[in-house]
Design an enzyme around this catalytic site. Structure first.
Site, PDB file in Angstrom:
ATOM      1  N   ARG A   1       0.873  -1.111  -0.136  1.00  0.00           N
ATOM      2  CA  ARG A   1       0.026   0.090  -0.051  1.00  0.00           C
ATOM      3  C   ARG A   1       0.956   1.347   0.255  1.00  0.00           C
ATOM      4  O   ARG A   1       1.810   1.382   0.892  1.00  0.00           O
ATOM      5  CB  ARG A   1      -0.994   0.085   1.477  1.00  0.00           C
TER       6      ARG A   1
ATOM      7  N   HIS B   1      12.922  -2.596  -2.500  1.00  0.00           N
ATOM      8  CA  HIS B   1      12.156  -2.631  -3.797  1.00  0.00           C
ATOM      9  C   HIS B   1      12.981  -3.572  -4.721  1.00  0.00           C
ATOM     10  O   HIS B   1      14.143  -3.621  -4.912  1.00  0.00           O
ATOM     11  CB  HIS B   1      12.054  -1.061  -4.496  1.00  0.00           C
TER      12      HIS B   1
ATOM     13  N   LEU C   1       7.093   7.859  -4.011  1.00  0.00           N
ATOM     14  CA  LEU C   1       7.257   6.448  -4.034  1.00  0.00           C
ATOM     15  C   LEU C   1       8.763   5.987  -4.428  1.00  0.00           C
ATOM     16  O   LEU C   1       9.195   6.344  -5.750  1.00  0.00           O
ATOM     17  CB  LEU C   1       6.214   6.137  -4.974  1.00  0.00           C
TER      18      LEU C   1
ATOM     19  N   GLU D   1      17.792  -9.930  -2.217  1.00  0.00           N
ATOM     20  CA  GLU D   1      16.729  -9.314  -1.333  1.00  0.00           C
ATOM     21  C   GLU D   1      17.016 -10.029   0.174  1.00  0.00           C
ATOM     22  O   GLU D   1      17.429  -9.355   1.136  1.00  0.00           O
ATOM     23  CB  GLU D   1      15.434  -9.537  -1.549  1.00  0.00           C
TER      24      GLU D   1
HETATM   25  N1  NHR Z   1       4.735   4.884   0.224  1.00  0.00           N
HETATM   26  C1  NHR Z   1       5.568   5.967   0.204  1.00  0.00           C
HETATM   27  N2  NHR Z   1       5.030   7.106   0.429  1.00  0.00           N
HETATM   28  N3  NHR Z   1       6.749   5.951  -0.382  1.00  0.00           N
HETATM   29  C2  NHR Z   1       7.429   4.721  -0.737  1.00  0.00           C
HETATM   30  O1  NHR Z   1       8.559   4.924  -0.912  1.00  0.00           O
HETATM   31  C3  NHR Z   1       6.596   3.553  -0.639  1.00  0.00           C
HETATM   32  C4  NHR Z   1       5.212   3.713   0.108  1.00  0.00           C
HETATM   33  C5  NHR Z   1       4.503   2.671   0.160  1.00  0.00           C
HETATM   34  C6  NHR Z   1       5.113   1.291  -0.202  1.00  0.00           C
HETATM   35  C7  NHR Z   1       6.802   0.185  -1.370  1.00  0.00           C
HETATM   36  C8  NHR Z   1       6.765  -0.014  -2.887  1.00  0.00           C
HETATM   37  C9  NHR Z   1       7.652  -0.785  -3.827  1.00  0.00           C
HETATM   38  O2  NHR Z   1       8.779  -1.281  -3.038  1.00  0.00           O
HETATM   39  C10 NHR Z   1       6.433   1.274  -0.710  1.00  0.00           C
HETATM   40  C11 NHR Z   1       7.182   2.367  -0.875  1.00  0.00           C
HETATM   41  C12 NHR Z   1       2.773  -0.567  -3.369  1.00  0.00           C
HETATM   42  C13 NHR Z   1       2.878   0.181  -4.551  1.00  0.00           C
HETATM   43  C14 NHR Z   1       1.541   0.521  -5.058  1.00  0.00           C
HETATM   44  O3  NHR Z   1       0.998   1.147  -6.146  1.00  0.00           O
HETATM   45  C15 NHR Z   1       3.821   0.877  -5.218  1.00  0.00           C
HETATM   46  C16 NHR Z   1       5.155   0.858  -4.548  1.00  0.00           C
HETATM   47  C17 NHR Z   1       5.344   0.011  -3.380  1.00  0.00           C
HETATM   48  C18 NHR Z   1       4.260  -0.701  -2.941  1.00  0.00           C
HETATM   49  N4  NHR Z   1       0.226  -0.169  -4.463  1.00  0.00           N
HETATM   50  C19 NHR Z   1      -1.060   0.005  -4.922  1.00  0.00           C
HETATM   51  C20 NHR Z   1      -1.805   1.056  -3.953  1.00  0.00           C
HETATM   52  O4  NHR Z   1      -2.772   1.688  -4.541  1.00  0.00           O
HETATM   53  C21 NHR Z   1      -1.989  -1.158  -4.458  1.00  0.00           C
HETATM   54  C22 NHR Z   1      -1.377  -2.522  -5.065  1.00  0.00           C
HETATM   55  C23 NHR Z   1      -1.710  -3.673  -4.350  1.00  0.00           C
HETATM   56  O5  NHR Z   1      -2.496  -3.712  -3.337  1.00  0.00           O
HETATM   57  O6  NHR Z   1      -1.392  -5.028  -4.814  1.00  0.00           O
HETATM   58  O7  NHR Z   1      -1.467   1.431  -3.028  1.00  0.00           O
HETATM   59  O8  NHR Z   1       7.558  -0.883  -4.950  1.00  0.00           O
HETATM   60  C1  GAR Z   2       9.632  -8.688  -2.914  1.00  0.00           C
HETATM   61  O1  GAR Z   2      10.412  -9.070  -3.954  1.00  0.00           O
HETATM   62  C2  GAR Z   2       9.751  -7.292  -2.757  1.00  0.00           C
HETATM   63  O2  GAR Z   2      11.042  -6.539  -3.385  1.00  0.00           O
HETATM   64  C3  GAR Z   2       8.522  -6.892  -3.366  1.00  0.00           C
HETATM   65  O3  GAR Z   2       7.404  -7.848  -3.399  1.00  0.00           O
HETATM   66  C4  GAR Z   2       8.326  -9.021  -2.978  1.00  0.00           C
HETATM   67  C5  GAR Z   2       7.540  -9.302  -1.575  1.00  0.00           C
HETATM   68  O4  GAR Z   2       8.065 -10.837  -1.160  1.00  0.00           O
HETATM   69  N1  GAR Z   2       8.103  -5.482  -3.032  1.00  0.00           N
HETATM   70  C6  GAR Z   2       7.249  -4.915  -3.976  1.00  0.00           C
HETATM   71  O5  GAR Z   2       7.347  -5.084  -5.080  1.00  0.00           O
HETATM   72  C7  GAR Z   2       6.700  -3.771  -3.337  1.00  0.00           C
HETATM   73  N2  GAR Z   2       6.013  -2.913  -4.237  1.00  0.00           N
HETATM   74  P1  GAR Z   2       8.044 -11.204   0.386  1.00  0.00           P
HETATM   75  O6  GAR Z   2       6.639 -10.945   0.769  1.00  0.00           O
HETATM   76  O7  GAR Z   2       8.269 -12.489   0.151  1.00  0.00           O
HETATM   77  O8  GAR Z   2       9.037 -10.564   1.162  1.00  0.00           O
END
Ligand code: NHR
Ligand code: GAR
Length: 213
Positions: free
Chosen positions: A88, A106, A141, A171
């Site tokens: 999220r 990430h 993000l 990772e």
């Molecule tokens: N929040 C902020 N403010 N800044 C960051 O750098 C964040 C964050 C929240 C999560 C992890 C992230 C990644 O590593 C992370 C970094 C979810 C989405 C997304 O679009 C994007 C990036 C990351 C995690 N999520 C959708 C949403 O509407 C939902 C997708 C789903 O539920 O499967 O939030 O990539």
């Molecule tokens: C990992 O590859 C992590 O880097 C990625 O999801 C996987 C989670 O695996 N994260 C994202 O893509 C965040 N947007 P895990 O639940 O087994 O740790």
């Protein structure tokens, strides 16, 4: 002892790697999921770690969800909050509340391929190396200061699953390392750059070339 709260959404293998690392001076105070069915909750509970679910679907807005989540997290008095496959996007207010103590992993070499569908986009772009990045979370993000990265090759015939699996091995190595550095008080953020106090010379995230190459 530093208290760590880990946020997950699914499998939780990165959380598992951090738990298994048994970092001296670190206590995993809780594992919190935004999905009741997050598989990683069972591993955490089995290891005697407090688990909680804050279901984003139960809240009318991102702000309301983030406030509820922060209230649960703060109940564990965290020194560090770790996003481990947490899916999220978090509001500015949440991120600012945990400024300097919120890490994410990430599955790409940031600043390439932020956001979702990382591996698919990397393959479509034709990159010859991929990897993973641990960074401090800022409101924008996947743009926060980078703590550690690891590189893996993209090999002929790779599909998303093959590339994701190769990246995931790295990772599980670099996330515990980043958390260890944080717990040891060795990370300092200067602008966009992170300095690691007394880091061994050489690039910490560098990985061996593929066998046979
Ligand atoms: N929040 C902020 N403010 N800044 C960051 O750098 C964040 C964050 C929240 C999560 C992890 C992230 C990644 O590593 C992370 C970094 C979810 C989405 C997304 O679009 C994007 C990036 C990351 C995690 N999520 C959708 C949403 O509407 C939902 C997708 C789903 O539920 O499967 O939030 O990539
Ligand atoms: C990992 O590859 C992590 O880097 C990625 O999801 C996987 C989670 O695996 N994260 C994202 O893509 C965040 N947007 P895990 O639940 O087994 O740790």
């Amino acid at each position: 002892m530093k208290n760590i709260v880990i946020l997950i959404s699914g499998r939780g293998s990165n959380m598992e790697a951090i738990v298994r690392a048994a970092i001296p001076g670190a206590r995993i105070a809780a594992v919190i999921a935004n999905r009741p069915d997050a598989a990683g909750l069972a591993f955490a509970a089995h290891h005697g770690i407090d688990t909680r679910v804050v279901d984003h679907k139960a809240y009318p807005s991102r702000e309301a969800f983030d406030e509820a989540l922060a209230a649960v997290i703060d109940g564990f008095a965290p020194d560090l909050v770790v996003l481990a496959g947490f899916m999220r996007v978090l509001t500015n207010g949440f991120v600012e509340h945990y400024a300097g103590r919120l890490l994410n992993i990430h599955p790409s070499l940031l600043p390439s391929f932020p956001g979702l569908h990382t591996h698919q986009r990397a393959l479509e772009a034709g990159v010859r190396v991929a990897g993973t990045t641990v960074h401090f979370v800022t409101p924008t993000l996947d743009c926060g200061p980078i703590v550690i990265q690891a590189v893996v090759p993209v090999l002929p015939g790779d599909d998303e699953a093959a590339l994701a699996a190769r990246v995931l091995v790295q990772e599980h190595r670099i996330y515990p390392q980043a958390v260890r550095w944080f717990v040891e008080g060795r990370l300092s953020v200067e602008g966009h750059r992170v300095a690691v106090l007394d880091e061994a010379p050489g690039p910490a995230g560098w990985t061996v070339p593929p066998t046979g190459a």
